[in-house]
Design a protein around this motif. Structure first.
Motif: not given
Ligand code: MG
Length: 313
Positions: A212-221
């Protein structure tokens, strides 16, 4: 057995002060209205942080005072580590119920002072007061070279997601009382990590904060997540690593073109870090890639500091 209320406040403060390591040079303050310390040298900026440690929430009354005092200091130091900072000063507001023995308090305070000193900080003041439950309100001051402090805001799509150690089972194992704040690791990340935080509320929840702070999404492996022995012993290490909380490892992101430099520069005294995922565009959201492939939404659970029902043990 004396209780804090059995002695005058000035004597209580003097006894607590006597539990601390010797005062640093150039310092004045204990027993005065304010602590006075040297200003940081030019080229540094200050980091300020406060953190409560409350009986029944962050520790239980029957836990050893040395571990409780240690944790009171280490939680603030962990936040300074996440900012890439060098700890300098700590102030402690102690809230003391009438039932807390004075020797318990002295043992906790000595451990707090020791932990701070081991990581370069000095306890330089604070205050004491009465309360219905024991609480250490700890204020930490650190500094960092101008422009090199780490924040949650710099992650970009394509960056790698990394962590400094195994996750899960912290309450079960007692790690939440005995963890080492990752200060050397935070320093090593200056200028190389794009974003960083310390994991206090569980990977899933804290990663969402970073995204949220960086305005990105993510994928955890999931297949790359390091699990603690306690997480494995609990029977569902993946859920434990994602949601238990109080790991106090650093979660950080690194642009892929800096990974090699980070590996090369990583000091030998630091714990090894591992890549556990990748950052995505904000519109992609948050995902967990299963060990055998296939993505599912990353659900939160985790440790909400304001919604937690049960005290940790
Ligand atoms: Mg934090």
């Amino acid at each position: 057995m004396p209780f804090p209320s059995d002695v005058p406040e000035a004597e209580l403060i003097a006894r607590l002060r006597a539990c601390l390591p010797p005062a640093p040079p150039g310092f004045a303050g204990h027993g005065d209205d304010c602590a006075r310390v040297a200003a940081p040298v030019p080229g540094r900026e200050l980091l300020l942080k406060s953190d409560p440690l409350v009986e029944g929430v962050h520790f239980l009354a029957d836990q050893q005072p040395e571990r409780v005092g240690r944790k009171a200091a280490a939680r603030v130091l962990s936040d300074l580590a996440a900012a890439g900072g060098d700890p300098r000063w700590i102030l402690v507001n102690l809230q003391i119920p009438g039932t807390c023995p004075l020797d318990w308090l002295e043992a906790a305070y000595a451990a707090l002072g020791d932990c701070a000193a081991r990581h370069g900080a000095a306890v330089v003041g604070g205050d004491v007061g009465c309360a219905t439950r024991l609480a250490f309100h700890v204020f930490g001051v650190g500094d960092v070279p101008v422009g090199q402090g780490l924040t949650r805001r710099g992650a970009r799509a394509g960056d790698r997601l990394c962590v400094t150690g195994p996750l899960g089972g912290s309450l079960r194992s007692g790690h939440h009382l005995d963890f080492t704040p990752r200060l050397a690791e935070g320093r090593a990340l200056r200028g190389l990590a794009s974003a960083c935080l310390d994991l206090s509320d569980g990977l899933a929840r804290d990663l969402r904060q970073l995204c949220t702070a960086s305005s990105v999404g993510a994928r955890v492996w999931a297949g790359r997540l390091p699990f603690t022995a306690a997480a494995r012993a609990g029977g569902d290490p993946l859920s434990s690593a994602l949601r238990d909380g109080e790991d106090y490892e650093l979660l950080f992101t690194v642009p892929t073109d800096r990974l090699k430099a980070l590996r090369a520069a990583w000091p030998s005294e630091c714990v090894p870090w591992v890549e556990i995922g990748e950052m995505l565009p904000a519109a992609a959201g948050l995902w967990l890639r299963g060990p055998g492939g296939g993505d599912q939404p990353l659900s939160e659970g985790g440790n909400d500091a304001l919604a937690r029902g049960a005290p940790c043990g």
